[in-house]
Design a protein around this motif. Sequence first.
Motif, short mmCIF file in Angstrom:
data_model
loop_
_atom_site.label_atom_id
_atom_site.label_comp_id
_atom_site.label_asym_id
_atom_site.label_seq_id
_atom_site.Cartn_x
_atom_site.Cartn_y
_atom_site.Cartn_z
N VAL A 92 20.31 82.73 52.75
CA VAL A 92 19.60 81.63 53.41
C VAL A 92 20.23 81.20 54.74
CG1 VAL A 92 18.77 80.75 51.19
CG2 VAL A 92 20.86 79.79 52.20
N LEU A 93 21.18 81.97 55.25
CA LEU A 93 21.86 81.52 56.49
C LEU A 93 20.85 81.19 57.59
CD1 LEU A 93 25.15 83.58 57.05
CD2 LEU A 93 24.83 81.32 56.06
N GLU A 94 19.79 81.99 57.67
CA GLU A 94 18.79 81.79 58.71
C GLU A 94 18.07 80.45 58.59
OE1 GLU A 94 16.64 85.52 59.15
OE2 GLU A 94 14.94 84.33 59.88
N ILE A 95 17.89 79.98 57.36
CA ILE A 95 17.13 78.74 57.15
C ILE A 95 18.02 77.62 56.62
CG2 ILE A 95 14.89 79.87 56.77
CD1 ILE A 95 15.51 79.49 53.69
N LEU A 96 19.32 77.79 56.77
CA LEU A 96 20.27 76.83 56.19
C LEU A 96 20.00 75.38 56.62
CD1 LEU A 96 22.85 76.76 54.36
CD2 LEU A 96 24.15 76.74 56.47
N PRO A 97 19.79 75.10 57.94
CA PRO A 97 19.56 73.70 58.32
C PRO A 97 18.36 73.08 57.61
CG PRO A 97 20.06 75.04 60.24
CD PRO A 97 19.87 75.98 59.10
N SER A 98 17.25 73.81 57.53
CA SER A 98 16.07 73.20 56.90
C SER A 98 16.27 73.06 55.39
CB SER A 98 14.79 73.98 57.22
OG SER A 98 15.00 75.34 57.14
N GLN A 149 31.63 78.51 57.13
CA GLN A 149 31.49 78.51 58.58
C GLN A 149 30.10 78.03 59.00
OE1 GLN A 149 31.75 82.45 60.22
NE2 GLN A 149 31.77 81.72 62.33
N ALA A 150 29.08 78.51 58.30
CA ALA A 150 27.71 78.15 58.66
C ALA A 150 27.44 76.67 58.39
CB ALA A 150 26.73 79.03 57.88
N ILE A 151 27.89 76.18 57.24
CA ILE A 151 27.65 74.77 56.88
C ILE A 151 28.38 73.85 57.88
CG2 ILE A 151 28.15 72.99 55.13
CD1 ILE A 151 27.66 75.22 52.99
N ASP A 152 29.62 74.18 58.18
CA ASP A 152 30.39 73.36 59.13
C ASP A 152 29.73 73.37 60.50
OD1 ASP A 152 32.11 72.82 57.09
OD2 ASP A 152 33.73 74.13 57.78
N LYS A 163 28.34 70.19 62.61
CA LYS A 163 28.96 69.92 63.91
C LYS A 163 27.87 69.65 64.95
CE LYS A 163 32.51 71.86 66.91
NZ LYS A 163 33.15 73.11 67.30
N ASP A 164 26.85 70.52 64.94
CA ASP A 164 25.76 70.34 65.90
C ASP A 164 24.53 71.07 65.37
OD1 ASP A 164 24.08 70.05 67.98
OD2 ASP A 164 25.31 71.09 69.47
N SER A 165 23.73 70.33 64.66
CA SER A 165 22.57 70.92 63.98
C SER A 165 21.60 71.58 64.97
CB SER A 165 21.85 69.83 63.18
OG SER A 165 20.74 70.38 62.55
N GLU A 166 21.46 70.96 66.15
CA GLU A 166 20.51 71.46 67.15
C GLU A 166 20.86 72.88 67.61
OE1 GLU A 166 17.72 69.76 68.58
OE2 GLU A 166 18.06 68.60 66.74
N SER A 167 22.15 73.10 67.76
CA SER A 167 22.55 74.40 68.32
C SER A 167 22.98 75.40 67.22
CB SER A 167 23.68 74.22 69.34
OG SER A 167 24.81 73.70 68.67
N TYR A 168 22.59 75.11 65.98
CA TYR A 168 22.96 76.02 64.89
C TYR A 168 22.40 77.42 65.11
CZ TYR A 168 23.08 78.28 60.31
OH TYR A 168 23.28 79.19 59.29
N ARG A 169 23.24 78.39 64.99
CA ARG A 169 22.82 79.80 65.03
C ARG A 169 23.45 80.49 63.82
NH1 ARG A 169 20.16 77.97 68.21
NH2 ARG A 169 19.86 78.30 70.44
#
Lengths: 334, 129
Positions: free
Chosen positions: A259-265, A295-298, A302-308
């Motif tokens: 789910v790394l690609e959709i982790l924020p949602s 790493q992905a969660i942190d 840190k900056d949800s907008e720029s999450y990659r």
Amino acid sequence: MSRVELCAPAGNLPSLKEAINKGADAVYLGFNNDTNLRNFPGLNFTSKETAKAIMFAHRRGKKVYIAINSYPQTDQLEQSYKDIDHACSLRADALIMSDLGLLDYTSKKHPSMRLHLSVQAGASSAQSIIFYQKTFNVKRVVLPRVMSIEKIAKINEETDCEFEVFGFGLLCINYEGRCHLSSYLTGESINTYGACGSPRFVKFEENGENLKVMLGGTCLNKYPKNASIAYPTPCKGYYHNLEKEGFEYAFQNPQSLNVLEILPSLIESGADAIKIEGRQRSQVYVGKAVSSFRQAIDSHYKDSESYRVPKEGNAELESLFEGSSFTCGCYVEE
Amino acid sequence: MKVFLKALVSRVAVMLKNKLSYIVLRLALFYFVKRNSQAAKRLSEIDGKVFKVGLEDQKNHYFLLVKDNRFKVIQAVEMVDATISGKTGAFIGLIRKRYDPDELFFKRQLTIEGDIGLVTYLKNTLAHL
């Protein structure tokens, strides 16, 4: 709003230590018997190892959850009760359970023990979750892998129960808690014996050109030379379809969830914990998977907008996957 | 004469290489188990079982007997319970905990034959060490 918890698997003490050292907030494990759903030969924790594991985790401010999530038959009940009492005496942080009888026993005999509802219970509606909350004081539900992010968000609005979602690992046919497919080939079902496609029923026959994979005497697949393979379970069988006059994955194409690609949602849908599947895998697997997700969660917080999607972490995950490819599963496509 | 000498040198080199890898294997197994003797007690469940370890790139193999909670490298056997084959690098990576055994198996870099339950038990027991 508290940060999402990263929950890692461990089939042995070195894996548990690796998970915690690499950034897991909690680790789930099972005793070395058929009371949990990864009852593979040689895997899991003895009583002494469990005590050591809990001590190691607690000293570092981390949690240990013990899975007692099989559906015992009458003659298996004593062992389950014994393990529940023992897990409570060891001061585990929560028990992961699915059977109504065991939930009833635990909530009455150990009312202060925190209960998590296993994915095997298949609770996928607010009504069902509220029932478990009210009846057994369940604090967290591990959601079945059959729901879209929208449905998860809706459930979050309708209940105040914590919920945990799967983030990485092998997918099954999402018929959790009710699947008895392997029992037709081996006489043993995952829900009662704790392993689907128990290794003692597996045979691999290599003939130079292909690899024939058998389970309980039935051929599940013939892989061409050098093709990637998956662990043999009936739901991943490549069967001959007489109607179509060809072979196909009748139930499910073997794929791994990532789910790394959709982790924020997924986090924004209200998930309280992200779970990594794979207690049967090694310390190396646990370390790589936990590092990548940490790493992905942190990065998200840190900056949800720029999450990659972290490239390096994703590559590590790709080296671990089982089957043919990655998928976001039902979270994006039910 | 020159051809004979060349063949002899080559044969001696192979023998030395095999002898050396035999010694390295024995030492590696000894320290691997000694490092965690408590977890090694789990080996008692498979006492007497014999594993054939095939090193494909060296065209060589070893027989490992599980005896008294440790491994013994033995010369020949009547019956093998399970066979695990792969390249030497794969086995070194496993011992050094660089590789995940399932990952190697799924990618066909390790092949297993025989009693799969036994191989699974061995894999999971080694993971405790």
